[in-house]
Design a protein around this motif. Structure first.
Motif: not given
Length: 349
Positions: A144-147, A111-114, A132-133
């Motif tokens: 999967i992506d999500w905020c 996982t990475k996040s901004e 936002r990951s």
């Protein structure tokens, strides 16, 4: 004489450590195993046929037997905790979460996040961090992506506040925004094996479903869950992390419990496609008994054969509320509401 140092340990980020645009690559990729499936079943009373039966999954067009979507979510979410919410007061909400493809045993998620927003609170002691990951598998494909947004303590109350920036997030994903995975075909759907005869056409917008059953939360179960998902947030297992001495139940634990309870009614809601919005309305602690209910918010057909999409509001409450009141006349959540989750599920037509 021994020398004690703290330079090699991770104290976690405080609010003033975040800047808009910062990208964080989270440590420790995690491989999903059949053990995760078994432990998830032990923690939550889940009975959905698709993640329970490889034979059922193959009968609806899936080559591999996926785990529950929330297993992937919890694991991917857990990766973000040491960098985003180790010093959190509370996780506040979710938006624009899409499950791009089923996660299967053998998949490795990283996982990475901004950082997409910051806003210091008026008390000057905490601030809200928006991220936002994105979780990708071993092939580099988005799973999967999500905020989400989380309230984080400041290390220095006198540190200057950043210019506030709150991102413009969608209140809900449209049906056309959903990522329908390749393969699902519900045209030969086995209602007997699924345990439910109600299909897409049997649900009406505005309909409310009381899932009836309740589960009493315990400390050992939720602490096992936080360790299973490698969620290191102090408030979940350290009684010294909160002034009241209580361990805060991990919000994802409440989500999974409510999702499992929702089987009683929409048992054919076999796949979670997206989470539009989510709010942990009130803290949950051990020895509270939670109940769940759903409201149908929207419905749409998809391009997959025999597959429809239902948008549901899943509400978890402390104690059973047969009146199914979400908010009072003042617009505030009713007493006892713990979780308000707006999400899309896939269901046979």
């Amino acid at each position: 004489m021994s020398k004690t140092t703290t330079g090699k340990t991770n104290a976690g980020n405080s609010f003033e450590d975040f800047t808009v645009g910062r990208v964080i690559e989270h440590a420790t990729p995690r491989t999903i195993t059949e053990g995760d499936r078994a432990l998830y079943r032990a923690l939550y009373p889940t009975r959905f046929a698709l993640p329970s039966s490889a034979e059922f999954a193959h009968s609806v067009g899936l080559e591999q037997h996926p785990v529950e979507e929330l297993i992937g979510f919890h694991i991917a979410f857990g990766k973000t905790v040491p960098d985003v919410s180790l010093n959190a007061v509370a996780n506040l909400g979710y938006a624009e979460c899409r499950f791009h493809q089923p996660v299967v045993p053998g998949d490795t998620l990283r996982t990475k996040s901004e950082v997409i927003g910051l806003k210091q609170n008026s008390n000057g002691k905490t601030g809200v961090v928006y991220v936002r990951s994105t979780a990708t598998n071993q092939r580099g494909e988005v799973a999967i992506d999500w905020c989400r947004w989380v309230m984080v303590n400041k290390r220095d109350e006198d540190a200057p506040a950043p210019e506030p920036f709150v991102p413009d997030l969608k209140p809900a994903l449209a049906a056309t925004d959903l990522k329908i995975p390749a393969g699902p075909d519900f045209t030969a759907y086995d209602e007997v094996a699924a345990g439910e005869k109600h299909r897409f056409g049997d649900y009406e917008v505005g309909e409310k479903i009381d899932h009836v059953d309740g589960v009493t939360l315990t400390d050992p179960e939720h602490m096992l869950a936080t360790r299973l998902w490698q969620n290191t947030a102090k408030v979940h297992f350290n009684t010294q992390a909160r002034p009241d001495g209580n361990r805060l139940i991990y919000g994802g634990h409440v989500i999974s419990m409510a999702r499992a309870l929702s089987f009683n009614g929409p048992a054919n809601a076999q796949l979670i496609a997206a989470i539009n919005a989510g709010a942990h309305v009130a803290p949950a602690y051990a020895d509270r008994t939670i109940y769940a209910r759903s409201e149908v918010l929207d419905k749409a057909e998809t391009d997959a054969p025999g597959v429809g999409a239902l948008r549901l509001r899943l509400v978890a409450t402390r104690g059973r509320d047969e009146s199914m009141t979400l908010r009072g006349e003042d617009g505030k959540y009713a007493d006892g509401v713990l979780l308000d989750l707006d999400y899309w599920v896939l269901i046979p037509i």
